[in-house]
Motif scaffolding. Structure first.
Motif, PDB file in Angstrom:
ATOM      1  N   GLU A  71     -15.759 -14.305 -39.371  1.00  9.60           N
ATOM      2  CA  GLU A  71     -14.832 -14.496 -38.257  1.00  9.60           C
ATOM      3  C   GLU A  71     -14.143 -13.177 -37.916  1.00  9.60           C
ATOM      4  OE1 GLU A  71     -12.379 -18.182 -38.628  1.00  9.60           O
ATOM      5  OE2 GLU A  71     -13.414 -18.327 -40.558  1.00  9.60           O
ATOM      6  N   ALA A  72     -13.654 -13.083 -36.676  1.00 13.37           N
ATOM      7  CA  ALA A  72     -12.962 -11.873 -36.233  1.00 13.37           C
ATOM      8  C   ALA A  72     -11.778 -12.259 -35.347  1.00 13.37           C
ATOM      9  CB  ALA A  72     -13.915 -10.958 -35.467  1.00 13.37           C
ATOM     10  N   THR A  73     -10.791 -11.375 -35.302  1.00  9.53           N
ATOM     11  CA  THR A  73      -9.634 -11.567 -34.431  1.00  9.53           C
ATOM     12  C   THR A  73      -9.432 -10.292 -33.609  1.00  9.53           C
ATOM     13  OG1 THR A  73      -8.123 -10.799 -36.161  1.00  9.53           O
ATOM     14  CG2 THR A  73      -8.522 -13.175 -36.032  1.00  9.53           C
ATOM     15  N   GLY A  74      -8.364 -10.288 -32.804  1.00 13.13           N
ATOM     16  CA  GLY A  74      -8.084  -9.120 -31.972  1.00 13.13           C
ATOM     17  C   GLY A  74      -8.537  -9.339 -30.543  1.00 13.13           C
ATOM     18  N   THR A  75      -8.160  -8.400 -29.668  1.00 16.43           N
ATOM     19  CA  THR A  75      -8.412  -8.546 -28.236  1.00 16.43           C
ATOM     20  C   THR A  75      -9.161  -7.345 -27.673  1.00 16.43           C
ATOM     21  OG1 THR A  75      -6.434  -9.902 -27.928  1.00 16.43           O
ATOM     22  CG2 THR A  75      -7.329  -8.837 -25.969  1.00 16.43           C
ATOM     23  N   THR A  76     -10.167  -7.618 -26.875  1.00 17.88           N
ATOM     24  CA  THR A  76     -10.885  -6.597 -26.106  1.00 17.88           C
ATOM     25  C   THR A  76     -10.520  -6.754 -24.640  1.00 17.88           C
ATOM     26  OG1 THR A  76     -12.770  -6.562 -27.630  1.00 17.88           O
ATOM     27  CG2 THR A  76     -13.149  -5.750 -25.393  1.00 17.88           C
ATOM     28  N   LEU A  77     -10.011  -5.697 -24.007  1.00 15.73           N
ATOM     29  CA  LEU A  77      -9.638  -5.743 -22.602  1.00 15.73           C
ATOM     30  C   LEU A  77     -10.704  -5.065 -21.747  1.00 15.73           C
ATOM     31  CD1 LEU A  77      -5.793  -4.973 -22.519  1.00 15.73           C
ATOM     32  CD2 LEU A  77      -6.946  -7.180 -22.229  1.00 15.73           C
ATOM     33  N   VAL A  78     -11.123  -5.754 -20.702  1.00 11.73           N
ATOM     34  CA  VAL A  78     -12.067  -5.197 -19.734  1.00 11.73           C
ATOM     35  C   VAL A  78     -11.254  -4.587 -18.595  1.00 11.73           C
ATOM     36  CG1 VAL A  78     -13.927  -5.716 -18.121  1.00 11.73           C
ATOM     37  CG2 VAL A  78     -13.843  -6.861 -20.348  1.00 11.73           C
ATOM     38  N   PRO A  79     -11.434  -3.316 -18.274  1.00 14.78           N
ATOM     39  CA  PRO A  79     -10.590  -2.643 -17.265  1.00 14.78           C
ATOM     40  C   PRO A  79     -10.721  -3.256 -15.873  1.00 14.78           C
ATOM     41  CG  PRO A  79     -11.848  -1.043 -18.562  1.00 14.78           C
ATOM     42  CD  PRO A  79     -12.409  -2.388 -18.882  1.00 14.78           C
ATOM     43  N   THR A  80      -9.664  -3.067 -15.079  1.00 14.64           N
ATOM     44  CA  THR A  80      -9.664  -3.449 -13.664  1.00 14.64           C
ATOM     45  C   THR A  80      -9.538  -2.184 -12.825  1.00 14.64           C
ATOM     46  OG1 THR A  80      -7.258  -3.710 -13.698  1.00 14.64           O
ATOM     47  CG2 THR A  80      -8.581  -5.674 -14.105  1.00 14.64           C
ATOM     48  N   ARG A  81      -9.744  -2.328 -11.513  1.00 19.07           N
ATOM     49  CA  ARG A  81      -9.512  -1.195 -10.615  1.00 19.07           C
ATOM     50  C   ARG A  81      -9.085  -1.728  -9.253  1.00 19.07           C
ATOM     51  NH1 ARG A  81     -14.189  -0.729  -7.415  1.00 19.07           N
ATOM     52  NH2 ARG A  81     -16.002  -1.806  -8.299  1.00 19.07           N
ATOM     53  N   LEU A  82      -8.237  -0.974  -8.581  1.00 20.05           N
ATOM     54  CA  LEU A  82      -7.767  -1.351  -7.252  1.00 20.05           C
ATOM     55  C   LEU A  82      -8.793  -0.912  -6.213  1.00 20.05           C
ATOM     56  CD1 LEU A  82      -5.300  -2.540  -5.675  1.00 20.05           C
ATOM     57  CD2 LEU A  82      -4.618  -0.156  -5.280  1.00 20.05           C
ATOM     58  N   VAL A  83      -9.185  -1.835  -5.338  1.00 17.54           N
ATOM     59  CA  VAL A  83     -10.109  -1.541  -4.243  1.00 17.54           C
ATOM     60  C   VAL A  83      -9.298  -1.556  -2.945  1.00 17.54           C
ATOM     61  CG1 VAL A  83     -12.191  -2.243  -3.030  1.00 17.54           C
ATOM     62  CG2 VAL A  83     -12.006  -2.619  -5.497  1.00 17.54           C
ATOM     63  N   THR A  84      -9.094  -0.398  -2.353  1.00 15.06           N
ATOM     64  CA  THR A  84      -8.248  -0.281  -1.164  1.00 15.06           C
ATOM     65  C   THR A  84      -9.067  -0.498   0.097  1.00 15.06           C
ATOM     66  OG1 THR A  84      -6.867   1.330  -2.327  1.00 15.06           O
ATOM     67  CG2 THR A  84      -6.615   1.187   0.067  1.00 15.06           C
ATOM     68  N   ARG A  85      -8.622  -1.481   0.909  1.00 10.87           N
ATOM     69  CA  ARG A  85      -9.277  -1.761   2.181  1.00 10.87           C
ATOM     70  C   ARG A  85      -8.218  -1.751   3.284  1.00 10.87           C
ATOM     71  NH1 ARG A  85     -12.156  -5.774  -1.197  1.00 10.87           N
ATOM     72  NH2 ARG A  85     -14.218  -4.912  -1.715  1.00 10.87           N
ATOM     73  N   ALA A  86      -8.392  -2.579   4.303  1.00  7.47           N
ATOM     74  CA  ALA A  86      -7.574  -2.466   5.514  1.00  7.47           C
ATOM     75  C   ALA A  86      -6.367  -3.387   5.563  1.00  7.47           C
ATOM     76  CB  ALA A  86      -8.447  -2.700   6.749  1.00  7.47           C
ATOM     77  N   SER A  87      -6.080  -4.139   4.502  1.00  6.01           N
ATOM     78  CA  SER A  87      -4.977  -5.095   4.557  1.00  6.01           C
ATOM     79  C   SER A  87      -3.645  -4.519   4.109  1.00  6.01           C
ATOM     80  CB  SER A  87      -5.301  -6.334   3.717  1.00  6.01           C
ATOM     81  OG  SER A  87      -5.378  -5.997   2.335  1.00  6.01           O
ATOM     82  N   THR A  88      -3.602  -3.230   3.785  1.00  4.58           N
ATOM     83  CA  THR A  88      -2.352  -2.593   3.352  1.00  4.58           C
ATOM     84  C   THR A  88      -2.098  -1.321   4.167  1.00  4.58           C
ATOM     85  OG1 THR A  88      -3.542  -1.452   1.573  1.00  4.58           O
ATOM     86  CG2 THR A  88      -2.398  -3.511   1.011  1.00  4.58           C
ATOM     87  N   ALA A  89      -0.821  -1.059   4.432  1.00  4.15           N
ATOM     88  CA  ALA A  89      -0.421   0.134   5.186  1.00  4.15           C
ATOM     89  C   ALA A  89       1.075   0.341   4.957  1.00  4.15           C
ATOM     90  CB  ALA A  89      -0.703  -0.064   6.679  1.00  4.15           C
ATOM     91  N   PRO A  90       1.612   1.523   5.323  1.00  5.07           N
ATOM     92  CA  PRO A  90       3.065   1.729   5.216  1.00  5.07           C
ATOM     93  C   PRO A  90       3.816   0.716   6.093  1.00  5.07           C
ATOM     94  CG  PRO A  90       1.932   3.809   5.518  1.00  5.07           C
ATOM     95  CD  PRO A  90       0.908   2.733   5.748  1.00  5.07           C
ATOM     96  N   PRO A  91       5.047   0.361   5.698  1.00  7.06           N
ATOM     97  CA  PRO A  91       5.819  -0.582   6.510  1.00  7.06           C
ATOM     98  C   PRO A  91       6.140   0.016   7.883  1.00  7.06           C
ATOM     99  CG  PRO A  91       7.192   0.380   4.819  1.00  7.06           C
ATOM    100  CD  PRO A  91       5.798   0.810   4.515  1.00  7.06           C
ATOM    101  N   ARG A  92       6.405  -0.849   8.863  1.00  4.46           N
ATOM    102  CA  ARG A  92       6.655  -0.410  10.220  1.00  4.46           C
ATOM    103  C   ARG A  92       7.822   0.578  10.286  1.00  4.46           C
ATOM    104  NH1 ARG A  92       5.279  -2.586  15.000  1.00  4.46           N
ATOM    105  NH2 ARG A  92       4.521  -4.487  14.004  1.00  4.46           N
ATOM    106  N   SER A  93       8.832   0.392   9.448  1.00  2.00           N
ATOM    107  CA  SER A  93      10.026   1.227   9.506  1.00  2.00           C
ATOM    108  C   SER A  93       9.750   2.689   9.180  1.00  2.00           C
ATOM    109  CB  SER A  93      11.082   0.691   8.534  1.00  2.00           C
ATOM    110  OG  SER A  93      10.605   0.708   7.219  1.00  2.00           O
ATOM    111  N   THR A  94       8.635   2.956   8.448  1.00  2.00           N
ATOM    112  CA  THR A  94       8.320   4.335   8.057  1.00  2.00           C
ATOM    113  C   THR A  94       7.278   4.953   8.970  1.00  2.00           C
ATOM    114  OG1 THR A  94       6.576   3.640   6.528  1.00  2.00           O
ATOM    115  CG2 THR A  94       8.816   3.766   5.659  1.00  2.00           C
ATOM    116  N   ARG A  95       6.740   4.189   9.919  1.00  2.00           N
ATOM    117  CA  ARG A  95       5.685   4.729  10.787  1.00  2.00           C
ATOM    118  C   ARG A  95       6.257   5.303  12.075  1.00  2.00           C
ATOM    119  NH1 ARG A  95       2.781  -0.093   9.187  1.00  2.00           N
ATOM    120  NH2 ARG A  95       3.124  -1.056  11.227  1.00  2.00           N
TER     121      ARG A  95
END
Length: 360
Positions: free
Chosen positions: A336-360
């Motif tokens: 038997e074994a214990t402990g945790t293995t984490l699989v990395p994530t990454r951010l995929v940047t597309r078109a749904s994010t932008a600076p807020p209107r107040s800064t544009r």
């Protein structure tokens, strides 16, 4: 008799099995039959049947050809009794309808097959202690060498829920690393990357549509979202709760559309983000001009959302592959074994994010 008739009879004779071969085919062929036909020892046949190394390729092909001619099938039950291994992995699955579980299960089945293992799937119908205990008990009665559990609900914390004695196990999506071997996505790192992305764009704070409260992954994402805001001394809005479905994301979107200070939202999965996008659109709010949205999962369809969704990619296939890899290591070492293995994530940047209107 014509020449053509003579030739036809000759072809038929060549195709007709001899008396010895025909007799063997009337009964189940044995390992000894294969050994005699291939001109090798029964031990060599056994090694080929089990995929063991150390057999010359030409000999292996000769044995395989003899198996095919005789219709020989290795007796898996007898082999299991001899070796103590069934070459089968049990999978206990809480919810087969979620995208993550479906894709992880597919990877488990593919990886197991590549290693010569089959899987036995045992779904858990309801998130109750009794149902999970029943699943564990049932799995202990089946001919499996080890167990993989895809159990995202808060069920493994209870001391009353335990695996059968000496059961070799791997758990996906859990904090049970002190009791079992765990393979999980880096939920915290992924959620923090989503929040940091929105704050770096200039948003004052980030709202959150969370998954169900009984989900480990949902709770870790909530905690990481809150921690990321608190570490930068930003206001922490009250999170909205969904159930992983697009409908629940739509309902959350209706509420957020009425929040005048909401300019950025981190949604705990892409399906809820899809529903949220619809709600914002129906209220005349544009994404990302009025509100930026980040999801989590990176569904294959995420790039086809309107607009294409910025999201956190988690590798379900790698989680499934690692689950099989970790379990087979226990099976082969009988430990038997214990402990945790984490699989990395990454951010995929597309078109749904932008600076807020107040800064544009």
């Amino acid at each position: 008799m014509t020449d053509s008739e003579t030739a036809e009879q000759g072809d038929t004779a060549r195709l007709r099995p001899g008396p010895a071969t025909a007799q063997r085919r009337r009964r189940s062929a044995s390992m000894a039959d294969v050994a005699r036909l291939a001109g090798v020892s029964a031990q060599t046949v056994s090694r080929v049947s089990n995929g063991a190394p150390g057999v010359v390729d030409a000999t292996r092909q000769q044995v395989l050809a003899a198996m095919k001619e005789l219709g020989y099938r290795p007796n898996s039950a007898a082999r299991a009794l001899k070796s103590g291994r069934f070459h089968t992995i049990g999978v206990i699955l809480f919810n087969i309808s979620t995208t993550g579980n479906t894709r992880t299960l597919e990877a488990i089945a593919t990886s197991a097959a590549a290693e010569g293992y089959a899987i036995t799937l045992l779904p858990v119908a309801a998130a109750t202690q009794d149902s999970v205990r029943g699943a564990f008990t049932r799995m202990g009665e089946l001919a499996v060498d080890g167990i993989i559990m895809l159990m995202e609900a808060h069920l493994l914390d209870a001391s009353t829920v335990t695996l059968p004695p000496r059961a070799l196990a791997v758990v996906a999506d859990s904090n049970a690393g002190d009791r079992y071997r765990v393979v999980d996505t880096d939920q915290v790192g992924g959620a923090q990357a989503a929040v940091q992305h929105l704050l770096q764009l200039g948003h004052d704070t980030v709202w959150h549509v969370a998954g169900p409260a009984d989900s480990y992954s949902a709770e870790r994402r909530v905690e990481a979202w809150r921690s990321a805001l608190q570490s930068r001394r930003r206001e922490v809005p009250e999170p909205l709760r969904g159930d992983w479905t697009a409908d629940s994301g739509y309902r959350a979107g209706l509420q957020l559309a009425e929040e005048p200070d909401c300019t950025a939202v981190f949604v705990a999965n892409d399906q809820m983000a899809l529903g949220l996008l619809r709600a914002l659109h129906e209220h005349g709010l544009r994404v990302p001009e009025d509100i930026s949205v980040v999801g989590f999962d990176d569904l294959p369809e995420a790039g086809s959302f309107l607009p294409p969704l910025t999201t956190v990619h988690q590798d379900f296939s790698e989680v499934g592959r690692r689950c099989v890899e970790e379990l087979l290591a226990q099976i082969r070492n009988d430990q038997e074994a214990t402990g945790t293995t984490l699989v990395p994530t990454r951010l995929v940047t597309r078109a749904s994010t932008a600076p807020p209107r107040s800064t544009r």
